[in-house]
Motif scaffolding. Structure first.
Motif, short mmCIF file in Angstrom:
data_model
loop_
_atom_site.label_atom_id
_atom_site.label_comp_id
_atom_site.label_asym_id
_atom_site.label_seq_id
_atom_site.Cartn_x
_atom_site.Cartn_y
_atom_site.Cartn_z
N LEU A 328 0.81 -1.23 0.10
CA LEU A 328 -0.01 -0.27 0.05
C LEU A 328 0.85 1.27 0.00
O LEU A 328 0.62 2.23 -0.59
CB LEU A 328 -0.97 0.12 1.21
N GLN A 329 2.15 1.16 0.83
CA GLN A 329 3.07 2.35 0.75
C GLN A 329 3.65 2.55 -0.30
O GLN A 329 3.85 3.82 -0.74
CB GLN A 329 3.78 2.22 2.10
N ARG A 331 2.56 1.67 -3.66
CA ARG A 331 1.64 1.58 -4.85
C ARG A 331 1.45 2.90 -5.04
O ARG A 331 1.58 3.34 -6.39
CB ARG A 331 0.39 0.80 -4.48
N TYR A 332 1.38 3.95 -4.10
CA TYR A 332 1.27 5.53 -4.86
C TYR A 332 2.48 5.79 -5.18
O TYR A 332 2.44 6.62 -6.37
CB TYR A 332 0.77 6.11 -3.41
N ARG A 333 3.68 5.51 -4.58
CA ARG A 333 4.96 5.98 -5.12
C ARG A 333 5.06 5.51 -6.71
O ARG A 333 5.67 6.05 -7.72
CB ARG A 333 6.09 5.34 -4.27
N GLN A 335 2.87 4.84 -8.82
CA GLN A 335 1.75 5.54 -9.69
C GLN A 335 2.50 6.88 -10.05
O GLN A 335 2.39 7.41 -11.08
CB GLN A 335 0.73 5.94 -9.10
N THR A 336 3.40 7.63 -9.04
CA THR A 336 3.98 9.24 -9.17
C THR A 336 4.99 8.67 -9.98
O THR A 336 5.19 9.73 -10.85
CB THR A 336 4.10 9.49 -7.84
N GLN A 338 5.45 6.28 -12.39
CA GLN A 338 5.05 5.79 -13.45
C GLN A 338 5.77 4.18 -13.76
O GLN A 338 6.12 3.74 -14.59
CB GLN A 338 5.23 6.48 -14.92
#
Length: 464
Positions: A328-329, A331-333, A335-336, A338
């Motif tokens: 979870l931690q 996954r956002y990174r 996305q940012t 790519q």
């Protein structure tokens, strides 16, 4: 005798001296028995032959008649002193042709009357000289009526023996002298290379790692010289890696500090009413501060690692929960940046006996490295597997990879690698230490330009 050379010389000389003394002793005893034994055997043979003859052909003759016959038939070349004695040991006649009142009590006379033959050899001078004697009984009808005694002076033999002993002593001294000179040469050949190695070691102790030891012989000392040179080369490499590491850390510290100072000065002299610019500056300063905190934490952990003070508090828990939180931690990174993040975590528990915070530090570092070295549109995979004894976690990426020369050194102290990405290069060394404290193993597989896989193996905690 503090030096090896002195001890070698003394020990070799002592050993050689003992050997020479032993051989000299054996030689002297052998010469003594050879000369005196040969002389005694010759004298005994002559006496036995004569006595046998006289006992056989002078039957019926009295002892006085036999004495005169023996004297008259003595060979002119007879060198021995021949005596005819009464059973009491009184001299009836000798080879000089005179009767004598001399009484002989040497053991050979008594032994001859008892056992049929007696020999005697005086070790110390008797009446001015050492003698050898053989006595054989003269018989009549089976009864001892006298004794035939052959004797000879042993002084010439002892003179020969003494002369041989003196010559042997001179030879022994020459051998010892030669051995002493040889021990000097041997000690020099052995101690010389050791002294040279000692000098090289002292130079290395002062920090001069350019000096090299000379391999003179293909032996243990030569192997030590090669080992010392190898150690020097490794120290040079280690020093270079350390200086590169210090330079890298200094650069890593300077970059965020420069950014923080620059934005601080900008905010001080700028218009604080510009909310967008102010927020941007504070965001940059916060991010750079986080970088500084991470670097400082790495340095603190590394100092504990160097001192052997990294501690872990072990307790059983399910590693699957930690891995899901990390997904979870990051996954956002992903996305940012790519970067696609894939996970393959089994539904079954992954029980380990570990330190939650330390293991989180390890996997955060491994995932952070995977994202750092993976370009946009790349992918990172986190997979978990298990068997009867191990929990196996793999963090893989398709990033720039690691060159073969660097792969063997990765995870050692001070080594950062050739990547231009930011970082202290301490993370993997610390991770490896933490995993080993858990009784596990961390290994790296990589192919340059194709990606890297870091495999962590932890003992599986038995669950009933």
């Amino acid at each position: 005798m503090k030096g090896i050379r002195s001890r070698l010389i003394v020990y070799i000389t002592i050993v050689l001296l003992l050997i020479v003394l032993l051989l000299e002793g054996v030689f002297i005893v052998a010469v003594h028995y050879y000369y005196l034994g040969s002389a005694m055997e010759t004298l005994s043979s002559r006496a036995v032959t004569s006595a046998t003859f006289f006992n056989k052909y002078l039957e019926g003759y009295s002892i006085n008649e036999r004495a005169r016959y023996i004297l008259e038939n003595l060979s002119t070349e007879e060198s021995s002193k021949v005596e005819v004695l009464s059973p009491a040991g009184d001299v009836i006649i000798n080879s000089f042709g005179f009767a004598s009142s001399e009484h002989i009590e040497t053991p050979d006379v008594k032994d001859a009357l008892i056992s049929g033959k007696g020999t005697y050899q005086s070790i110390t001078p008797l009446n001015g000289e050492r003698i050898m004697a053989v006595s054989i009984p003269l018989r009549e009808s089976g009864e001892n009526i006298g004794v035939l005694r052959y004797s000879v002076s042993a002084e010439p033999l002892y003179d020969v023996i003494i002369n041989i002993v003196l010559n042997a002593a001179w030879v022994g001294l020459l051998v010892i002298l030669f051995g002493f000179v040889l021990s000097l040469i041997i000690a020099k050949r052995i101690v010389g290379p050791i002294q040279q190695l000692t000098s090289v070691a002292k130079e290395m102790a002062t920090g001069n790692f350019d000096v090299r030891a000379e391999k003179r012989y293909d032996d243990e000392v030569g192997t030590l010289a090669v080992t010392l040179n190898y150690m020097s080369e490794e120290m040079v490499k280690s020093e270079k890696i350390k200086y590169d590491f210090i330079s890298s850390v200094t650069h890593e510290l300077r970059t965020p500090l420069t950014s923080i100072k620059g934005w601080g000065e900008t905010l001080l002299v700028g218009d604080l009413s510009d909310k967008k610019e102010t927020l941007q500056g504070l965001e940059v300063m916060t991010g750079e501060t986080d970088r500084l905190i991470g670097l400082v934490e790495d340095l603190l952990d590394f100092s504990k690692f160097q001192a052997g003070e990294i501690k872990v508090s072990l307790q059983p828990y399910d590693l699957r929960g930690l891995l899901e939180d990390l997904l979870l931690q990051f996954r956002y990174r992903g996305q940012t940046k790519q970067i696609r993040l894939y996970a393959d975590i089994p539904d079954q528990p992954l029980p380990v006996d570990g330190d939650f915070n330390r293991l989180k530090q390890v996997f955060v570092n491994l995932l952070d490295n995977a994202f750092k070295f993976t370009p946009a549109q790349g992918e990172v995979r986190l997979t978990a597997d298990y068997n009867e004894t191990l929990i196996i976690i793999t963090v893989a990426d398709n990033g720039e990879g690691i060159e073969a020369d660097d792969l063997t050194k990765l995870g050692t102290k001070f080594f950062k690698g050739r990547s231009r990405q930011s970082g202290s290069g301490l993370g993997l060394a610390i991770c490896k230490e933490i995993i080993e404290l858990h009784g596990g193993r961390l290994r790296i597989e990589s192919e340059f330009t194709k990606g890297t896989s870091v495999i962590v193996e932890l003992p599986r905690y038995p669950v009933e």
